[in-house]
Design a protein around this motif. Structure first.
Motif, mmCIF file in Angstrom:
data_model
loop_
_atom_site.group_PDB
_atom_site.id
_atom_site.type_symbol
_atom_site.label_atom_id
_atom_site.label_comp_id
_atom_site.label_asym_id
_atom_site.label_seq_id
_atom_site.Cartn_x
_atom_site.Cartn_y
_atom_site.Cartn_z
ATOM 1 N N UNK B 145 26.879 19.617 73.382
ATOM 2 C CA UNK B 145 26.039 19.817 74.577
ATOM 3 C C UNK B 145 26.620 20.897 75.486
ATOM 4 N N UNK B 146 25.733 21.421 76.317
ATOM 5 C CA UNK B 146 26.154 22.276 77.419
ATOM 6 C C UNK B 146 26.195 21.416 78.677
ATOM 7 N N UNK B 147 27.131 21.752 79.561
ATOM 8 C CA UNK B 147 27.098 21.167 80.897
ATOM 9 C C UNK B 147 26.699 22.289 81.853
ATOM 10 N N UNK B 148 25.503 22.154 82.405
ATOM 11 C CA UNK B 148 24.933 23.186 83.256
ATOM 12 C C UNK B 148 24.982 22.691 84.704
ATOM 13 N N UNK B 149 25.616 23.468 85.573
ATOM 14 C CA UNK B 149 25.685 23.071 86.987
ATOM 15 C C UNK B 149 24.699 23.927 87.781
ATOM 16 N N UNK B 150 23.867 23.260 88.570
ATOM 17 C CA UNK B 150 22.799 23.953 89.299
ATOM 18 C C UNK B 150 22.934 23.692 90.799
ATOM 19 N N UNK B 151 22.543 24.689 91.570
ATOM 20 C CA UNK B 151 22.588 24.564 93.040
ATOM 21 C C UNK B 151 21.187 24.841 93.586
ATOM 22 N N UNK B 152 20.738 24.000 94.522
ATOM 23 C CA UNK B 152 19.400 24.174 95.097
ATOM 24 C C UNK B 152 19.283 25.522 95.803
ATOM 25 N N UNK B 153 18.125 26.167 95.627
ATOM 26 C CA UNK B 153 17.921 27.476 96.258
ATOM 27 C C UNK B 153 17.696 27.348 97.763
ATOM 28 N N UNK B 154 17.082 26.233 98.183
ATOM 29 C CA UNK B 154 16.814 26.039 99.619
ATOM 30 C C UNK B 154 17.144 24.599 100.012
ATOM 31 N N UNK B 156 15.038 22.658 101.201
ATOM 32 C CA UNK B 156 13.804 21.879 101.050
ATOM 33 C C UNK B 156 13.827 21.012 99.790
ATOM 34 N N UNK B 157 14.804 21.251 98.903
ATOM 35 C CA UNK B 157 14.851 20.545 97.620
ATOM 36 C C UNK B 157 15.515 19.181 97.805
ATOM 37 N N UNK B 158 15.019 18.194 97.068
ATOM 38 C CA UNK B 158 15.468 16.813 97.284
ATOM 39 C C UNK B 158 16.950 16.622 96.974
ATOM 40 N N UNK B 159 17.472 17.276 95.920
ATOM 41 C CA UNK B 159 18.887 17.095 95.541
ATOM 42 C C UNK B 159 19.594 18.439 95.639
ATOM 43 N N UNK B 160 20.758 18.443 96.287
ATOM 44 C CA UNK B 160 21.447 19.715 96.532
ATOM 45 C C UNK B 160 22.016 20.301 95.245
ATOM 46 N N UNK B 161 22.538 19.459 94.369
ATOM 47 C CA UNK B 161 23.132 19.938 93.122
ATOM 48 C C UNK B 161 22.687 19.072 91.949
ATOM 49 N N UNK B 162 22.633 19.700 90.786
ATOM 50 C CA UNK B 162 22.347 18.980 89.547
ATOM 51 C C UNK B 162 23.444 19.287 88.532
ATOM 52 N N UNK B 163 23.838 18.268 87.791
ATOM 53 C CA UNK B 163 24.716 18.468 86.633
ATOM 54 C C UNK B 163 23.917 18.064 85.407
ATOM 55 N N UNK B 176 20.830 14.101 83.424
ATOM 56 C CA UNK B 176 20.947 14.934 84.625
ATOM 57 C C UNK B 176 21.475 14.066 85.763
ATOM 58 N N UNK B 177 22.584 14.500 86.342
ATOM 59 C CA UNK B 177 23.098 13.808 87.534
ATOM 60 C C UNK B 177 22.603 14.549 88.769
ATOM 61 N N UNK B 178 22.005 13.821 89.697
ATOM 62 C CA UNK B 178 21.462 14.423 90.923
ATOM 63 C C UNK B 178 22.431 14.104 92.069
ATOM 64 N N UNK B 179 22.933 15.152 92.718
ATOM 65 C CA UNK B 179 23.980 14.973 93.713
ATOM 66 C C UNK B 179 23.533 15.458 95.088
ATOM 67 N N UNK B 180 24.039 14.803 96.118
ATOM 68 C CA UNK B 180 23.800 15.258 97.490
ATOM 69 C C UNK B 180 24.757 16.397 97.811
ATOM 70 N N UNK B 181 24.548 17.050 98.954
ATOM 71 C CA UNK B 181 25.414 18.163 99.352
ATOM 72 C C UNK B 181 26.866 17.710 99.471
ATOM 73 N N UNK B 182 27.064 16.442 99.822
ATOM 74 C CA UNK B 182 28.416 15.894 99.960
ATOM 75 C C UNK B 182 29.084 15.655 98.616
ATOM 76 N N UNK B 183 28.317 15.773 97.527
ATOM 77 C CA UNK B 183 28.838 15.480 96.194
ATOM 78 C C UNK B 183 28.541 14.064 95.754
ATOM 79 N N UNK B 184 27.952 13.262 96.647
ATOM 80 C CA UNK B 184 27.643 11.872 96.297
ATOM 81 C C UNK B 184 26.550 11.816 95.231
ATOM 82 N N UNK B 185 26.745 10.965 94.230
ATOM 83 C CA UNK B 185 25.748 10.806 93.179
ATOM 84 C C UNK B 185 24.570 10.003 93.715
ATOM 85 N N UNK B 186 23.365 10.593 93.665
ATOM 86 C CA UNK B 186 22.174 9.895 94.165
ATOM 87 C C UNK B 186 21.490 9.146 93.032
#
Lengths: 460, 249
Positions: B145-154, B156-163, B176-186
């Protein structure tokens, strides 16, 4: 119906709850079924669904109110009163190629411990079905019944009885020229439509103007349809232009015709941030005639251009608490001093009746009761609503508290309520309405000093 | 569209046959674009069943009809249960509206709100392409697998980061792990049951979602009858929103 009849409601609700519990206990199956049937969507398809609702009310009468004095001056009623309502609202939809038909009839059967009479004026719009029998009332009506032709996604033509949903306000819509007013105590309730013809043409663009839509409307008023919308038989013409312009919803609307006050309106809605939205609307009704009651029992008619507007904001927190605030200026309403004059006159007239037995003054006040006793009769209001989705992590529970304040006389109505989906088919909605105010204010003169209600809704 | 599929197919074959060296030839942006197209055609219609399962095993089910066009236009309408029937949602980029048949005009809503209760929010139900909302930050290889790390463009997006864990062979996400800006797993999305929807289009039909914020709860989204279909732009408008269901064929 005797007092025993009041037990039917709780038994009905208990039966629903037991049936739902039995259904839940019967679940002994895999975690979930990965396959599902897609609801039929054939070329010629028919759908039938709807809801049945049982409402129980317990009300504490405000026997010092103007409404009570006018309605029950010669037949004093017990302070505690019960009401019940069974309402069935099926919906059916038929689709064949580009043609469609939708209907929502409604059947009501109500019982009120309080005597009803055709002459009595309703205290709230939601009570208008109580009008024939002394205690029982029933009604079968078509809320909506519309035939539609949709030759293209860009164009729709509809004819029939339809609820025209114009305006962005939650509790009030001054720009909704050809619709019945919302019940401010229950703005989400479905309403009865008017007979009309409506076209809808939609155009999409790239750029700041994303959408342009034009909705012309023709509303005939004659003795069998749409009575009350105009003062005499005529045909009303109107329309609405909608624009989605730079992420802002904008509507411009107008309505005109013989025996109808030409009306112009404008509304908007926009998201300021992800969780903060604002909305507003304004309308002017040209040549509006308002009946004003004077302290000597006489009436006069004032003709003027009535200007109304509404400004609102909605804010959502991360905990899913929603705050809704609306300010409404009702240009057709009465000032606090005009209302005070009316209420003082009624109270004095009631005192006169009690001492002399002469109801002449009360009868004078009754002649304007349809104007002065209606809902949102004042000029300036504040509507504040706080909703908490799933408090205490209780899934499918919503709790809400609403305050409706007449800013002119500072009287208000406090309405706490809850909604709980017991199953996906059964909803329970307990609610309390507490009007608060002194004897010369709008909410201090409501018929009920308090009203508790429980609704059991079954969706089919 | 067909040429893109061909390119992706060739890329996938190269990945399978060539192993890690070929895989590393794809950068994060290319993997993200491939994921988007492998999860859904550019314009499509589909049916979805949402299931909310509570810790005691009781569950509620919802069926939706969904249409999407391009990068930023999505509309959905609830078909079942009857208590939600006709409830429609429209998304145009960051703008979202909710139409409830009995209530007046459609009201503006936010991506954070939930229209069903449970773990799903509007952003999950009205999701745009990941590449429309997120910028790829890094790509790592981890076995198959690939581990792709994504950052919200704005904001307005519900989750700040995705793994996003992406299967190398099919270039579809498995988790897909959905994370808040603080890094907390949502929440965490688990993609399951690879399914052929016809016309050579295959994707996971089941997305299970759990959240440490709602321990014991499970939300499941099951896809059916997903197929490419073109719609006129006028369908994705407030005026048309109450009529979305009439598009079903």
């Amino acid at each position: 119906m005797t007092k025993a009849g009041t037990w039917l409601g709780p038994f009905f609700c208990l039966a629903l709850i037991l049936a739902a519990s039995a259904s839940a206990l019967a679940q002994d199956e895999p975690l979930y079924d990965a396959d599902f049937d897609i609801p039929a969507a054939d070329e010629q398809h028919f759908e039938f669904w709807g809801q049945a609702e049982f409402r129980m009310y317990e009300r504490l009468l405000n026997r010092d109110s103007a409404v009570y004095a006018q309605r029950f001056y010669n037949s004093r009623q017990d302070e505690l009163q019960a009401d019940m309502l069974l309402q069935i609202k099926p919906e059916l939809s038929v689709k064949y190629e580009t043609f469609g038909f939708y209907a929502r009839p409604r059947a009501d059967v109500g019982w009120s411990q309080l005597p009803l009479s055709a002459a009595s004026e309703p205290d709230e719009p939601s009570e208008r079905y109580f009008k024939d029998d002394k205690h029982w009332a029933g009604e079968v009506m078509l809320e909506e019944g519309v035939a539609a032709w949709r030759p293209d996604p860009r164009f729709t033509l509809e004819a029939g009885k339809k609820v025209l949903k114009w305006g962005k306000g939650y509790a009030w819509n001054p720009v909704s020229f050809a619709s019945r007013p919302k019940d401010v105590d229950d703005p989400d309730q479905t309403r009865e439509g008017y007979v009309m013809g409506v076209a809808d043409a939609i155009f999409s663009f790239d750029g700041p103007l994303q959408t342009l839509a034009f909705t012309p409307v023709v509303v005939p008023v004659w003795e069998r349809a749409n009575t009350g919308l105009a003062s005499d038989e005529s045909v009303l013409y109107g329309g609405k232009l909608y624009l989605l312009l730079s992420d802002v919803d904008v509507d411009v609307m107008a309505m005109a015709g013989d025996h109808y006050d030409t009306s112009l309106g404008f509304d908007f809605a926009a998201n300021i941030t992800d969780n903060f939205a604002i909305h507003g609307e304004t309308a002017v009704r040209l040549g509006h005639e308002k009946t004003v009651f004077h302290d000597d029992g006489t009436r006069s008619v004032h003709t003027y251009d009535a200007w109304s507007f509404l400004l609102g904001a909605r804010y959502l927190t991360e905990d899913e608490t929603t705050y809704l605030l609306e300010y409404y200026h009702n240009g057709e309403g009465y000032t606090a001093s005009q209302l005070e004059t009316y209420y003082d006159y009624v109270h004095t007239a009631y005192d006169t009746y009690q001492t002399t037995g002469n109801a002449a003054d009360l009868n004078k006040s009754k002649k304007v009761s349809s104007e002065y006793n209606r809902s949102s009769v004042g000029q300036d209001y504040l509507y504040f609503r706080v909703s908490q989705k799933e408090p205490f992590d209780i899934l499918y529970l919503n709790t809400t508290a609403t305050v409706i304040m007449n800013l002119g006389d500072r009287s208000l109505s406090l309405n706490p309520e809850a909604s709980y989906m017991l199953t996906s088919d059964i909803e329970l909605r307990p609610r309390l309405i507490l009007p608060l105010g002194s004897s010369d204010t709008e909410f201090g003169n409501k018929l009920n000093a308090a009203r508790g209600e429980l609704r059991c809704v079954y969706y089919f | 569209m067909h040429s893109l599929k061909y390119v992706l197919f060739v890329a996938a074959v190269c990945l399978v046959l060539g192993g890690g060296n070929q895989a590393s030839a794809m950068d994060a942006g290319e993997v993200l674009l491939a994921v988007d197209r492998n999860l859904a055609p550019v314009s499509y219609e589909s049916y979805r069943k949402l299931i909310n399962i509570e810790p005691d095993g009781s569950k509620r089910e919802y069926v939706l009809y969904t249409i999407k066009k391009g990068q930023d236009m999505v509309a959905s309408v609830f078909l079942e249960p009857s208590s939600d029937k006709g409830r429609g949602t429209l998304r145009l980029g960051d703008n979202m509206w909710l139409h409830i048949p009995s209530v007046a005009k459609p009201v503006r809503i936010t991506s954070l709100q939930s229209v069903t209760g449970g773990i799903f929010n509007n952003a999950d139900i009205m999701r745009l392409d990941y590449s429309a909302e997120y910028t790829p930050e890094s790509l790592e290889e981890s076995g198959d697998a690939y581990l792709l790390r994504l950052k919200a463009k704005t904001n307005e997006v519900a989750y700040d980061r995705l793994e996003m864990l992406v299967a190398k062979d099919r270039l579809v996400p498995t988790e897909i792990k959905c994370l808040a800006a603080s890094g907390m797993l949502i929440k965490t999305l688990h993609f399951k049951k690879m399914t052929d929807f016809g016309d050579g289009f295959a994707r996971p039909a089941i997305v299970e979602t759990d959240s440490p914020l709602h321990k014991g709860y499970l939300s499941v989204m099951i896809f059916a009858a997903m197929k490419a279909r073109d719609f006129s732009d006028e369908v994705f408008t407030l005026n048309y929103l109450p009529r979305i269901e009439t598009l079903r064929q």
